[in-house]
Write a protein that holds these residues in place. Sequence first.
Motif, PDB file in Angstrom:
ATOM      1  N   ALA A  22       0.769  -1.221  -0.013  1.00 20.57           N
ATOM      2  CA  ALA A  22      -0.116  -0.123   0.107  1.00 20.57           C
ATOM      3  C   ALA A  22       0.786   1.236  -0.002  1.00 20.57           C
ATOM      4  O   ALA A  22       2.149   1.330   0.209  1.00 20.57           O
ATOM      5  CB  ALA A  22      -1.049   0.111   1.072  1.00 20.57           C
ATOM      6  N   GLU A  23       0.149   2.239  -0.405  1.00 21.31           N
ATOM      7  CA  GLU A  23       0.948   3.614  -0.556  1.00 21.31           C
ATOM      8  C   GLU A  23       1.160   4.112   0.734  1.00 21.31           C
ATOM      9  O   GLU A  23       2.311   4.851   1.146  1.00 21.31           O
ATOM     10  CB  GLU A  23       0.204   4.542  -1.051  1.00 21.31           C
ATOM     11  CG  GLU A  23       0.838   5.364  -2.319  1.00 21.31           C
ATOM     12  CD  GLU A  23      -0.304   6.279  -2.897  1.00 21.31           C
ATOM     13  OE1 GLU A  23      -0.310   7.330  -2.511  1.00 21.31           O
ATOM     14  OE2 GLU A  23      -0.520   5.852  -4.074  1.00 21.31           O
ATOM     15  N   SER A  24       0.583   3.976   1.824  1.00 19.17           N
ATOM     16  CA  SER A  24       0.663   4.290   3.274  1.00 19.17           C
ATOM     17  C   SER A  24       0.685   3.342   4.425  1.00 19.17           C
ATOM     18  O   SER A  24       0.080   2.177   4.102  1.00 19.17           O
ATOM     19  CB  SER A  24      -0.163   5.480   3.576  1.00 19.17           C
ATOM     20  OG  SER A  24      -1.561   4.788   4.002  1.00 19.17           O
ATOM     21  N   GLU A  25       1.226   3.288   5.496  1.00 23.96           N
ATOM     22  CA  GLU A  25       1.274   2.426   6.377  1.00 23.96           C
ATOM     23  C   GLU A  25      -0.312   2.079   6.963  1.00 23.96           C
ATOM     24  O   GLU A  25      -0.454   1.270   7.140  1.00 23.96           O
ATOM     25  CB  GLU A  25       2.355   2.814   7.751  1.00 23.96           C
ATOM     26  CG  GLU A  25       2.550   1.610   8.415  1.00 23.96           C
ATOM     27  CD  GLU A  25       3.545   1.565   9.499  1.00 23.96           C
ATOM     28  OE1 GLU A  25       3.817   1.006  10.217  1.00 23.96           O
ATOM     29  OE2 GLU A  25       4.514   2.647   9.229  1.00 23.96           O
ATOM     30  N   ALA A  26      -0.763   3.364   7.127  1.00 23.62           N
ATOM     31  CA  ALA A  26      -2.387   3.314   7.567  1.00 23.62           C
ATOM     32  C   ALA A  26      -3.157   2.390   6.638  1.00 23.62           C
ATOM     33  O   ALA A  26      -4.018   1.700   7.232  1.00 23.62           O
ATOM     34  CB  ALA A  26      -2.746   4.800   7.739  1.00 23.62           C
ATOM     35  N   GLU A  27      -3.029   2.606   5.498  1.00 20.77           N
ATOM     36  CA  GLU A  27      -3.605   1.781   4.332  1.00 20.77           C
ATOM     37  C   GLU A  27      -3.351   0.394   4.626  1.00 20.77           C
ATOM     38  O   GLU A  27      -4.180  -0.462   4.573  1.00 20.77           O
ATOM     39  CB  GLU A  27      -3.265   2.324   2.817  1.00 20.77           C
ATOM     40  CG  GLU A  27      -4.244   1.453   2.043  1.00 20.77           C
ATOM     41  CD  GLU A  27      -4.000   1.894   0.583  1.00 20.77           C
ATOM     42  OE1 GLU A  27      -4.470   1.218  -0.252  1.00 20.77           O
ATOM     43  OE2 GLU A  27      -3.096   2.882   0.476  1.00 20.77           O
ATOM     44  N   LEU A  28      -1.975  -0.074   4.587  1.00 18.43           N
ATOM     45  CA  LEU A  28      -1.620  -1.310   4.777  1.00 18.43           C
ATOM     46  C   LEU A  28      -2.031  -1.900   6.013  1.00 18.43           C
ATOM     47  O   LEU A  28      -2.470  -3.067   6.052  1.00 18.43           O
ATOM     48  CB  LEU A  28       0.066  -1.401   4.671  1.00 18.43           C
ATOM     49  CG  LEU A  28       0.653  -2.755   5.052  1.00 18.43           C
ATOM     50  CD1 LEU A  28       0.193  -3.501   3.573  1.00 18.43           C
ATOM     51  CD2 LEU A  28       2.241  -2.583   5.229  1.00 18.43           C
ATOM     52  N   TRP A  29      -2.039  -1.227   7.230  1.00 15.30           N
ATOM     53  CA  TRP A  29      -2.859  -1.946   8.454  1.00 15.30           C
ATOM     54  C   TRP A  29      -4.404  -2.273   8.099  1.00 15.30           C
ATOM     55  O   TRP A  29      -4.912  -3.119   8.792  1.00 15.30           O
ATOM     56  CB  TRP A  29      -2.837  -0.701   9.447  1.00 15.30           C
ATOM     57  CG  TRP A  29      -1.600  -1.046  10.223  1.00 15.30           C
ATOM     58  CD1 TRP A  29      -0.322  -0.225  10.187  1.00 15.30           C
ATOM     59  CD2 TRP A  29      -1.201  -1.846  11.251  1.00 15.30           C
ATOM     60  NE1 TRP A  29       0.593  -0.727  11.119  1.00 15.30           N
ATOM     61  CE2 TRP A  29       0.217  -1.862  11.656  1.00 15.30           C
ATOM     62  CE3 TRP A  29      -1.897  -3.167  11.650  1.00 15.30           C
ATOM     63  CZ2 TRP A  29       0.894  -2.737  12.575  1.00 15.30           C
ATOM     64  CZ3 TRP A  29      -1.239  -3.961  12.719  1.00 15.30           C
ATOM     65  CH2 TRP A  29       0.102  -3.818  13.284  1.00 15.30           C
ATOM     66  N   LYS A  30      -5.071  -1.377   7.504  1.00 14.90           N
ATOM     67  CA  LYS A  30      -6.505  -1.704   6.973  1.00 14.90           C
ATOM     68  C   LYS A  30      -6.551  -3.118   6.376  1.00 14.90           C
ATOM     69  O   LYS A  30      -7.352  -4.023   6.655  1.00 14.90           O
ATOM     70  CB  LYS A  30      -7.069  -0.697   6.335  1.00 14.90           C
ATOM     71  CG  LYS A  30      -7.273   0.544   7.343  1.00 14.90           C
ATOM     72  CD  LYS A  30      -8.137   1.602   6.211  1.00 14.90           C
ATOM     73  CE  LYS A  30      -8.162   3.034   7.343  1.00 14.90           C
ATOM     74  NZ  LYS A  30      -8.981   4.031   6.553  1.00 14.90           N
ATOM     75  N   HIS A  31      -5.721  -3.244   5.425  1.00 16.00           N
ATOM     76  CA  HIS A  31      -5.532  -4.678   4.642  1.00 16.00           C
ATOM     77  C   HIS A  31      -5.154  -5.617   5.558  1.00 16.00           C
ATOM     78  O   HIS A  31      -5.872  -6.839   5.495  1.00 16.00           O
ATOM     79  CB  HIS A  31      -4.596  -4.493   3.527  1.00 16.00           C
ATOM     80  CG  HIS A  31      -4.977  -3.470   2.236  1.00 16.00           C
ATOM     81  ND1 HIS A  31      -5.926  -3.862   1.401  1.00 16.00           N
ATOM     82  CD2 HIS A  31      -4.408  -2.347   1.895  1.00 16.00           C
ATOM     83  CE1 HIS A  31      -5.967  -2.838   0.573  1.00 16.00           C
ATOM     84  NE2 HIS A  31      -5.294  -2.117   0.856  1.00 16.00           N
ATOM     85  N   ILE A  32      -4.306  -5.298   6.403  1.00 12.57           N
ATOM     86  CA  ILE A  32      -3.818  -6.513   7.152  1.00 12.57           C
ATOM     87  C   ILE A  32      -5.004  -6.883   8.198  1.00 12.57           C
ATOM     88  O   ILE A  32      -5.159  -8.244   8.520  1.00 12.57           O
ATOM     89  CB  ILE A  32      -2.719  -5.972   8.095  1.00 12.57           C
ATOM     90  CG1 ILE A  32      -1.578  -6.109   7.198  1.00 12.57           C
ATOM     91  CG2 ILE A  32      -2.337  -7.015   9.380  1.00 12.57           C
ATOM     92  CD1 ILE A  32      -0.162  -5.281   7.884  1.00 12.57           C
ATOM     93  N   GLU A  33      -5.449  -5.974   8.723  1.00 10.06           N
ATOM     94  CA  GLU A  33      -6.640  -6.161   9.605  1.00 10.06           C
ATOM     95  C   GLU A  33      -7.927  -6.907   9.081  1.00 10.06           C
ATOM     96  O   GLU A  33      -8.389  -7.897   9.552  1.00 10.06           O
ATOM     97  CB  GLU A  33      -7.461  -4.889  10.431  1.00 10.06           C
ATOM     98  CG  GLU A  33      -6.379  -4.583  11.509  1.00 10.06           C
ATOM     99  CD  GLU A  33      -6.559  -3.034  11.799  1.00 10.06           C
ATOM    100  OE1 GLU A  33      -7.456  -2.175  11.229  1.00 10.06           O
ATOM    101  OE2 GLU A  33      -5.886  -2.696  12.938  1.00 10.06           O
ATOM    102  N   LEU A  34      -8.197  -6.332   7.795  1.00 12.45           N
ATOM    103  CA  LEU A  34      -9.354  -7.152   7.104  1.00 12.45           C
ATOM    104  C   LEU A  34      -8.963  -8.534   6.750  1.00 12.45           C
ATOM    105  O   LEU A  34      -9.810  -9.297   7.006  1.00 12.45           O
ATOM    106  CB  LEU A  34      -9.570  -6.289   5.958  1.00 12.45           C
ATOM    107  CG  LEU A  34     -10.744  -6.863   5.005  1.00 12.45           C
ATOM    108  CD1 LEU A  34     -12.099  -6.851   5.542  1.00 12.45           C
ATOM    109  CD2 LEU A  34     -10.869  -6.326   3.666  1.00 12.45           C
ATOM    110  N   HIS A  35      -7.680  -8.810   6.575  1.00 17.79           N
ATOM    111  CA  HIS A  35      -7.234 -10.083   6.095  1.00 17.79           C
ATOM    112  C   HIS A  35      -7.398 -11.230   7.140  1.00 17.79           C
ATOM    113  O   HIS A  35      -7.744 -12.289   7.138  1.00 17.79           O
ATOM    114  CB  HIS A  35      -5.857  -9.840   5.314  1.00 17.79           C
ATOM    115  CG  HIS A  35      -5.249 -11.404   5.309  1.00 17.79           C
ATOM    116  ND1 HIS A  35      -5.560 -12.329   4.254  1.00 17.79           N
ATOM    117  CD2 HIS A  35      -4.223 -11.977   5.978  1.00 17.79           C
ATOM    118  CE1 HIS A  35      -4.818 -13.248   4.333  1.00 17.79           C
ATOM    119  NE2 HIS A  35      -4.021 -13.176   5.418  1.00 17.79           N
ATOM    120  N   GLY A  36      -6.787 -10.616   8.362  1.00 15.76           N
ATOM    121  CA  GLY A  36      -6.841 -11.325   9.631  1.00 15.76           C
ATOM    122  C   GLY A  36      -8.558 -11.556  10.051  1.00 15.76           C
ATOM    123  O   GLY A  36      -8.708 -12.996  10.478  1.00 15.76           O
TER     124      GLY A  36
END
Length: 62
Positions: A22-36
Amino acid sequence: MAYSYRCKDYPGMEACPASFTAESEAELWKHIELHGSVAHQEEPDKWSSEDRQQIKSLIRES
């Protein structure tokens, strides 16, 4: 700059093929949380600070 995470790098998740960039760490965390939540039936809002620190240590900047 981009941020990336591979689920298989987390201890116990070696069989998981998911990876995210992702472009930002905040966006990446959203992906990680959704995936989890979806893939591993976890509740990200109940992850401990140690779990979150472990994940953060596996995030790569490129």
